[in-house]
Design an enzyme around this catalytic site. Structure first.
Site, PDB file in Angstrom:
ATOM      1  N   GLN B 196      70.489  16.057 -20.250  1.00  0.00           N
ATOM      2  CA  GLN B 196      69.238  16.802 -20.347  1.00  0.00           C
ATOM      3  C   GLN B 196      69.294  17.912 -19.305  1.00  0.00           C
ATOM      4  OE1 GLN B 196      66.772  15.832 -22.841  1.00  0.00           O
ATOM      5  NE2 GLN B 196      68.643  14.778 -23.526  1.00  0.00           N
ATOM      6  N   GLY B 237      57.232  13.863 -23.908  1.00  0.00           N
ATOM      7  CA  GLY B 237      58.670  13.877 -24.175  1.00  0.00           C
ATOM      8  C   GLY B 237      59.314  15.218 -23.842  1.00  0.00           C
ATOM      9  N   HIS B 238      60.621  15.252 -23.964  1.00  0.00           N
ATOM     10  CA  HIS B 238      61.345  16.471 -23.594  1.00  0.00           C
ATOM     11  C   HIS B 238      61.040  17.633 -24.536  1.00  0.00           C
ATOM     12  CE1 HIS B 238      65.166  14.983 -25.941  1.00  0.00           C
ATOM     13  NE2 HIS B 238      64.081  14.755 -26.606  1.00  0.00           N
ATOM     14  N   ASN B 239      60.950  18.819 -23.935  1.00  0.00           N
ATOM     15  CA  ASN B 239      60.718  20.062 -24.664  1.00  0.00           C
ATOM     16  C   ASN B 239      59.356  20.170 -25.306  1.00  0.00           C
ATOM     17  OD1 ASN B 239      64.007  19.522 -25.095  1.00  0.00           O
ATOM     18  ND2 ASN B 239      63.375  21.520 -24.357  1.00  0.00           N
ATOM     19  N   SER B 257      59.675  17.610 -28.302  1.00  0.00           N
ATOM     20  CA  SER B 257      59.483  18.804 -29.119  1.00  0.00           C
ATOM     21  C   SER B 257      58.149  18.857 -29.834  1.00  0.00           C
ATOM     22  CB  SER B 257      60.621  18.946 -30.138  1.00  0.00           C
ATOM     23  OG  SER B 257      61.859  19.071 -29.455  1.00  0.00           O
TER      24      SER B 257
END
Lengths: 344, 344, 344
Positions: B196, B237-239, B257
């Site tokens: 990441q 969460g990521h992004n 996302s």
């Protein structure tokens, strides 16, 4: 900065084109720029291959002929991409050695080249494997063992008698080995705590997300298999057993004594809890936000969530849901009446 | 202890009555005692104004004539009440300076009048803005920046390369920048971690609740807008990208996302996750415990939870729910039969 | 290792048989080996009594005659089993005294025989009761009080002005007293923080799970009754009041101003939140994963979750659920038509 050749060697691929081309970062095949390496694994992206601006593309042999730039040919481009991404991870490392502020019990064993950061504690008789990296403020209780090359990020807590395998990654603030939730009530005696005498055993190559909690067992251990990957804020109750390679997404929670098979996928926010122990067989996929209250003995995809709609529409439907049994009975009655009418 | 005049100056109001009256605490308009200041913003409480025992009331000009005691006139009494409450906050501060037990990397930059408590760590090349207050046991990794007047409470973790704006409040034990949840599986290769490589960027005036987790991005950063307020145990969460002024209540979680617009309200326990990236437009309100699995492109209120009922009633309805499609088909059949009967 | 006699004395039972038999651990009545003590409380296990291999069995007087080995006779065998399990708990203790690395404010008061581990902080004017045990990295703010014999595990955070009773167990990484979630928005002024001026009061014999968060009150305190037991990752909003002996399972969350009665059981993953303050009366049991959005004024079991099924089946039913009101109306119309047909 790596050359394509260095990357190919890292991912066991071979290069078609100039091995010396320099790669500074990773991009997507449709938006990558010069100096970036991209990958092609999803067939839907094959259309972008001919016009990609990437300096190199990781792909399979069958796509190589269409590649307009340097190709790195591998069997599994997506896995190769993952391994390539690891090369570019610039995360800071804890320096080799034990930070002067760490507090290590005299009876603890430290392997070779361990990296132990500020304010870490390691309890009595614990074994820290070779090259283990422990970030600041992590707390390791007595009688624990940590396998080689495992990483504990900041604020991780291992209670006592916790066993973690090799190459695991325990993320920030996770807690392994807190007490299982067990109390005895009988007559007028209420909520007497049942001591949680088991521990936790975690296999190799396991990731545990930030703030995830894995409780210690009541009599036996809680067991996490090899290659299990858990996201943040997951909760695993006492005496659960999680099979190899199973993936558990964020905020999922399971009560005590839940057994999950191998190669399962538990979606985000899923709850698993029944009147007694539950068992999910291998290769069970549970959709996000589903509640599983019975065992599942066949591989497959299972769901139980509801779908959102506008609030005014939902309000009417949700109220109707609480009359659904009455509606069923009404329809049965109408069916009988129609039958009679048709018979006339 | 403040005078009404001091409070009025703090909230940009004017006093009708004696500015010197002393106020020792805050009360509700219907139950306040002498020495307390109350406020009137909700019209349903207007009935209590004439008989209030408060020593002063914050209200709008239109209510001033009916006020039986000292009035503090403002445009927005509820916001003025909030600002007044801040005056009475007696929370302990970390003293100015760096506690002797803190471990600050030599290459870190500290602004003016920073307050750094016991056992804090600050990593290499990190920048701590003016007047930043960092409570005990907080952990700040390398390459981070923290804007002026931001407060980090005890046990906060910022991983590396995290950027936090001005005047933020990061509550106890939150984790910013843990790894996003991404693994590659292909053929017999399973769960290979995708590094990441992105970070997290947090705007100004953002609050992050206790034990909340915000994951770092895969390639790009995870982004939190200005004035976003998050409660405890939220997971991002990521992004993900969260728009300005959006409010996220406790225990809500979103997969990677997910893009959320401006001025949204995400209720407690909500889950947001789909097969691919999801997008919620501006001014979307999601009711508590709703699962959002598709994008929402119109402002409005959305719900998807079920309503509780007695267990025996619920059991019948829940079982019927899993036969709902069959019921629909049966009703369609009955409808056709009735049509035939009516046509005879 | 204990003798049966020692165990009987600990649980206020009497021995029928040899008091000197040595017990090394605890087993289940159907699988225990020699050297283990078992218990019989659930009538379904009575069938295993005659053939048990346990060296001793904890049971009631009425079962004693059928016991093939040493019997320990008590009134409440399940509670006695819980107390026996506590004897065998070998968890490491923090040594008596204050660890040299702990940072205790000069104005804090420490009781007799306190146990304070590495890197603990105790703030100004806080009172630590007799025999309190505080594990490494715990953080206690200013103005707190902790009752006698209470245990705080690693990384626990008490913010300022938190009051904890006697014999409590606060598990790893829980946070007591983070800010309640309150903001004022009015006109174009958005998300102004309302200072949270109340504290948290926790009764005696309370357990708080790992990573659980209990927010401080806005004006009044958040209050947790005696003998309340909370599992991991529970969230309690500001100004909640939890009645004596209530049990809250993992991952349950409640919004601010929720009042729960005595002797309730809140299942795992339950959410409790309404438009205004909610109140649940005494002896309310809420099933796992249920959303409670209205008050409950009658004791009983309440549920609201949905049941999982195979994904293909669920998809059809879930879509139908969002048409349920239309189905109701259609059935009503068919009913009228049938009535007319029958009347002909």
């Amino acid at each position: 900065m790596y050359t394509v050749g260095q990357i190919a060697d890292h991912i066991d691929g071979y290069v078609v084109g100039n091995r010396s081309v320099k790669i500074s970062s990773i991009g997507s095949i449709h938006s990558a720029n010069s100096g970036q390496i991209a990958h092609l694994s999803n067939p839907q992206y094959r259309q972008y291959l001919a016009s990609t601006n990437a300096s190199a593309v990781i792909l399979t042999e069958s796509d190589q002929a269409q590649c307009p730039t340097v190709a790195v040919v591998v069997d599994h481009p997506y896995v190769a991409y993952a391994k390539t991404s690891q090369l570019f991870d610039k995360r800071p490392r804890v320096p080799i050695g034990v930070h002067e502020t760490a507090f290590i019990d005299a009876s603890a064993n430290l392997g070779e080249d361990v990296r132990i950061g500020p304010f870490v504690t390691v309890g009595a008789e614990s074994n820290i494997g070779d090259r283990v990296e422990i970030f600041d403020h992590a707390s390791i209780g007595g009688g624990c063992s940590i396998g080689a090359d495992t990483v504990l990020k900041s604020h991780v807590t291992l209670s006592h008698d916790i066993h973690v395998g090799d190459r695991c990654l325990l993320m920030e603030g996770c807690v392994i080995g807190s007490n299982g939730f067990g109390y005895a009530s009988e007559g007028n005696q209420r909520n007497e705590p049942i001591a949680q005498l088991g521990g936790v055993r975690i296999g190799n190559d396991v990731d545990v997300g930030a703030k995830t909690t894995i409780d210690r067992g009541a009599l036996e251990d809680t067991v996490i298999g090899n290659l299990v990957k858990m996201d943040d804020q997951v909760h695993i109750g006492h005496n659960c057993q999680i099979g190899d390679r199973t993936i558990i997404c964020g905020c999922a929670g399971m009560a005590g004594s839940v057994t999950i098979g191998k190669d399962c996928m538990i979606g985000g926010g899923v709850g698993i809890a029944g009147d007694g122990p539950l068992e999910l067989t291998d290769m069970v996929y549970v959709s996000a936000m589903t509640f599983v209250s019975r065992s599942i003995d066949k591989p497959g995809i299972y769901s139980g969530h509801t779908l959102h709609s506008s609030n005014s529409k939902w309000r009417r439907n949700a109220i109707r849901l609480n009359d659904l049994d009455a509606l069923h009975k009404k329809v049965d009655r109408l069916e009988r009446q129609i039958k009679e009418l048709l018979a006339e």
